[in-house]
Design an enzyme around this catalytic site. Structure first.
Site, mmCIF file in Angstrom:
data_model
loop_
_atom_site.group_PDB
_atom_site.id
_atom_site.type_symbol
_atom_site.label_atom_id
_atom_site.label_comp_id
_atom_site.label_asym_id
_atom_site.label_seq_id
_atom_site.Cartn_x
_atom_site.Cartn_y
_atom_site.Cartn_z
ATOM 1 C CE1 TYR A 222 58.180 24.287 23.801
ATOM 2 C CE2 TYR A 222 56.282 25.745 23.831
ATOM 3 C CZ TYR A 222 57.359 25.160 24.474
ATOM 4 O OH TYR A 222 57.587 25.443 25.792
ATOM 5 N N GLY A 223 56.211 21.044 21.733
ATOM 6 C CA GLY A 223 57.089 20.006 22.282
ATOM 7 C C GLY A 223 56.385 18.689 22.525
ATOM 8 C CB THR A 224 56.436 16.480 25.510
ATOM 9 O OG1 THR A 224 55.841 17.355 26.471
ATOM 10 C CG2 THR A 224 57.954 16.510 25.617
ATOM 11 C CG LEU A 225 51.501 19.062 25.768
ATOM 12 C CD1 LEU A 225 51.028 20.457 26.181
ATOM 13 C CD2 LEU A 225 50.599 17.997 26.383
ATOM 14 C CD GLU B 257 53.488 22.269 29.311
ATOM 15 O OE1 GLU B 257 54.641 22.194 29.772
ATOM 16 O OE2 GLU B 257 53.188 21.771 28.212
#
Length: 192
Positions: free
Chosen positions: A14-17, A89
């Site tokens: 949901y983010g930087t990936l 992570e």
């Protein structure tokens, strides 16, 4: 979406990936070696808080029923890919924890009502803010989040290598939470 192959895990990012974001290079590397496969854009069935912490790092917080249905991407990853993602992570360091989440395809035609899409929900895993600070991070953001980590939220993202090295990430989170809760404007706080 077919069945998950043996020794593979479905991961909701949901983010930087996500594609186009600062850490997607890891996913691209995993895709080149067959250790990750992009499966599409999905949303969470339930509402969860999605907030930014220090350095505009995104955090999904395991507080069911708060926040919004979160948008993200689904990847099918091998055990090797999962190990690399866990390392990024910081799961062994208490930064994030990988836990189950239910999602549904976000790109279904509009004539398929949300009820039908939710009925087709899939149980996968996602990286949540670690339980040791998740609720505090939610409160530090004024219990306001967003449904999508977009370019707006990512614009202030600071890569790990560019952050102060004399303080741990958990200490940075603690400082962020204490400075956000003690004042309404903090140099690292994100406001919506």
């Amino acid at each position: 979406m077919g069945p998950v192959q043996k020794n593979r895990t479905l991961i909701f990012t949901y983010g930087t990936l996500k594609r186009g974001f600062p850490n997607h290079g890891l996913i691209e590397d995993l895709m080149l070696t067959g250790d990750a496969i992009f499966l599409g854009v999905y949303r969470t069935v339930e509402r969860f808080p999605l907030v930014c912490g220090p350095f505009h790092v995104p955090f999904l917080i395991n507080l069911l029923g708060h926040g919004d249905r979160v948008w993200g991407e689904l990847y099918d990853v091998t055990a090797k890919g999962l190990e690399r993602m866990d390392e990024l992570e910081g799961t062994s360091l208490g930064h994030y924890e990988r836990l189950p989440i239910e999602i549904f395809p976000a790109e279904e035609p509009a004539d398929h009502g949300i009820e039908k899409r939710i009925a087709a929900a899939v149980g996968v895993e996602a990286y949540y803010a670690h339980r040791s600070y998740g609720e505090e991070l939610w409160r530090s953001n004024g219990e306001k989040g967003f449904c999508r980590y977009s370019e707006k939220e990512a614009s202030g993202y600071v890569r790990r290598t560019e952050r102060p090295q004399n303080i741990s990430f958990l200490q940075q989170i603690q400082l962020f939470c204490s400075s956000s809760s003690s004042s309404t404007s903090s140099p690292v706080a994100v406001t919506d």
